[in-house]
Design a protein around this motif. Structure first.
Motif, mmCIF file in Angstrom:
data_model
loop_
_atom_site.group_PDB
_atom_site.id
_atom_site.type_symbol
_atom_site.label_atom_id
_atom_site.label_comp_id
_atom_site.label_asym_id
_atom_site.label_seq_id
_atom_site.Cartn_x
_atom_site.Cartn_y
_atom_site.Cartn_z
ATOM 1 N N LYS B 51 0.802 -1.215 0.000
ATOM 2 C CA LYS B 51 0.000 0.000 0.000
ATOM 3 C C LYS B 51 0.835 1.264 0.000
ATOM 4 O O LYS B 51 0.419 2.286 0.529
ATOM 5 C CB LYS B 51 -0.972 -0.024 1.198
ATOM 6 C CG LYS B 51 -2.038 -1.112 1.077
ATOM 7 C CD LYS B 51 -3.070 -0.789 -0.009
ATOM 8 C CE LYS B 51 -3.694 -2.021 -0.650
ATOM 9 N NZ LYS B 51 -4.661 -2.727 0.175
ATOM 10 N N THR B 52 2.025 1.195 -0.563
ATOM 11 C CA THR B 52 2.835 2.412 -0.700
ATOM 12 C C THR B 52 2.077 3.411 -1.577
ATOM 13 O O THR B 52 1.555 3.026 -2.617
ATOM 14 C CB THR B 52 4.177 2.102 -1.378
ATOM 15 O OG1 THR B 52 4.720 0.921 -0.797
ATOM 16 C CG2 THR B 52 5.153 3.253 -1.226
ATOM 17 N N PRO B 53 1.999 4.685 -1.134
ATOM 18 C CA PRO B 53 1.308 5.664 -1.979
ATOM 19 C C PRO B 53 1.983 5.779 -3.341
ATOM 20 O O PRO B 53 3.194 5.618 -3.467
ATOM 21 C CB PRO B 53 1.456 6.984 -1.199
ATOM 22 C CG PRO B 53 1.810 6.586 0.180
ATOM 23 C CD PRO B 53 2.511 5.267 0.113
ATOM 24 N N ARG B 54 1.169 6.037 -4.329
ATOM 25 C CA ARG B 54 1.655 6.111 -5.700
ATOM 26 C C ARG B 54 2.767 7.161 -5.851
ATOM 27 O O ARG B 54 3.753 6.935 -6.554
ATOM 28 C CB ARG B 54 0.495 6.455 -6.613
ATOM 29 C CG ARG B 54 0.664 5.899 -7.999
ATOM 30 C CD ARG B 54 -0.619 5.988 -8.770
ATOM 31 N NE ARG B 54 -0.965 4.706 -9.358
ATOM 32 C CZ ARG B 54 -2.160 4.428 -9.874
ATOM 33 N NH1 ARG B 54 -3.126 5.320 -9.806
ATOM 34 N NH2 ARG B 54 -2.392 3.250 -10.409
ATOM 35 N N ALA B 55 2.583 8.309 -5.178
ATOM 36 C CA ALA B 55 3.568 9.387 -5.312
ATOM 37 C C ALA B 55 4.945 8.913 -4.850
ATOM 38 O O ALA B 55 5.959 9.182 -5.499
ATOM 39 C CB ALA B 55 3.127 10.600 -4.517
#
Lengths: 274, 173
Positions: B51-55
């Motif tokens: 779930k690492t943020p896309r940014a």
């Protein structure tokens, strides 16, 4: 502002993606030779397409100047044709006959055709070398008229379609000659009087200038014989000529300069005065 | 959290080092057109937590890509491909989500999700990455045949190498 922040939170990653890719591609194009070449080449193809379209449009707007240059070329070609006609005279002279006639391309800027006496106005005048008593021909080497008066930049031309028009003419391949005149019949037709009836002519023969004046060189096309009769008790034909040039729609014309006209006129005047 | 960041940074460095020192040196050809490259560095991005943020993914990919590019002296090419891979990574993960869902802290590794899942995850991501990479390298689809061959052969060897590495180094974090 809140909306902008909301938008950025929602789509920030996508914007970031686009930004990063733009950075990457900038790097690729700027620092990699192969990719740079391809990029430049492709953009050249695109730019070439655009330039081509632009040229098409510009060509359209340039038609006027292109017409002018084409007319200059035409003038040269017709000069050559006239010169060839005279080259068969085969009398060597100190002055080259090849340069006896020269043509000035002009544009017809005003004209009348349906009056009793019709005139043209050309957009070249004395500054460009146009003088009174010069012949004017149109497309297909067909006659149009004779310059009557000139101003600095304009010339008034007596149209063939004028009750005062008298032009010496001949029929191609025949020796006789007559006088071309207009009887106010139709802007497409003229008449020849004084053509001797011992010369055999036929419908469809080409009528040309005789060259018996300083105005027109010989051999210029006028029209074809449409009909002829011999009035009873006359020695001459009465010929109806259909003109090659449609004078109602003439837009371009060439003024014929005869370099030796003054000389010839002077000599003829001396003869008359004797 | 700090531990995750540290682990990932170390993994970045290791993967880049292996890519640059070992696999960049190995290139061989089949015929005249197909060049086989070992492309293993996407693993750095693929192994970041689920779930690492896309940014974050994008920025990491950009940095890793630029570093790789420095060694390949091909500024921007690897970075562009890797940023693209990072961009679609979460979508791929969502597409192949198992029935029981993901544990957010997990890294998408062979160890955590099993062979079947990892093979589909790795093959999809790696294939896309390599295809994008060669497309950008050729920079024109005029060379589609070459792009296609390069993609297929490089994908096969890179896939095998990465899968083997996952058996050897049992990545849990």
């Amino acid at each position: 502002m809140y909306n902008v922040i909301q938008l950025f939170i929602k789509y920030g990653a996508h914007i970031l993606f686009v930004v990063l890719e733009v950075i990457c591609f900038t790097l690729i194009i700027n620092y990699n030779k192969a990719q740079k070449d391809i990029f430049i080449n492709s953009s050249n193809v695109l730019a070439g397409k655009i330039t081509e379209q632009r040229n098409k449009i510009l060509e359209f707007t340039n038609l006027r100047s292109q017409n002018d240059s084409l007319m200059r070329e035409n003038a040269n070609l017709i000069e050559n044709l006239i010169a060839i006609e005279y080259a068969t005279d085969a009398i060597p002279e100190s002055d080259s006959l090849l340069s006896k006639f020269s043509l000035i391309p002009t544009r017809v800027i005003n004209s009348t055709v349906y009056l009793r006496n019709n005139y043209f106005t050309l957009d070249k005048g004395s500054r460009q070398g146009v003088q009174p008593e010069m012949g004017v021909i149109g497309a297909h080497q067909g006659l149009i008229g004779i310059v009557k008066n000139v101003s600095d930049n304009y010339a008034g031309v007596i149209s063939l379609l004028n009750s005062y028009t008298r032009i010496s003419c001949s029929v191609k391949g025949r020796n006789g000659h007559g006088t071309l005149e207009w009887r106010n019949s139709s802007p497409l037709k003229m008449n020849i009087t004084g053509f001797p009836k011992h010369d055999v002519i036929a419908v469809g023969d080409t009528v040309i200038t005789s060259g018996y004046s300083t105005i027109f060189p010989r051999g210029l096309l006028i029209g074809v014989i449409e009909d002829f009769t011999v009035p009873s008790g006359s020695n001459n034909y009465n010929i109806t000529v259909k003109l090659f040039n449609d004078l109602t729609s003439t837009k371009y014309a060439y003024v014929i300069q005869n370099r030796f006209a003054a000389e010839q006129i002077k000599l003829e005047k001396e003869l008359m005065n004797e | 959290m700090n531990k995750t960041i540290t682990t990932n940074i170390i993994r970045f460095i290791l993967i880049i080092a292996v890519q640059v020192v070992v696999f960049s040196q190995i290139t061989f050809t089949i015929g005249d057109v197909a060049y086989i490259h070992f492309i293993i560095y996407p693993l750095a991005i693929l192994l970041m937590p689920v779930k690492t943020p896309r940014a974050v993914l994008l920025l990491s990919a950009f940095v890793v890509g630029i570093v790789i590019d420095m060694f390949f002296s091909s500024p921007g090419i690897h970075a562009a491909a890797l940023v693209f891979t990072a961009y679609i990574r979460n979508t791929i993960i969502a597409l192949i989500e198992p029935y029981e869902g993901y544990n957010t802290a997990d890294i998408p590794s062979l160890q955590n999700f099993g062979l079947g899942w990892f093979v589909s995850y790795l093959s999809i991501s790696l294939l896309i990455h390599i295809f994008v990479y060669f497309s950008i390298e050729a920079f024109s689809f005029v060379y589609f045949f070459e792009i296609f061959l390069n993609t297929i052969f490089s994908f096969i060897v890179s896939f095998i190498v990465i899968l083997l590495s996952q058996f050897i180094f049992r990545t849990k974090y």
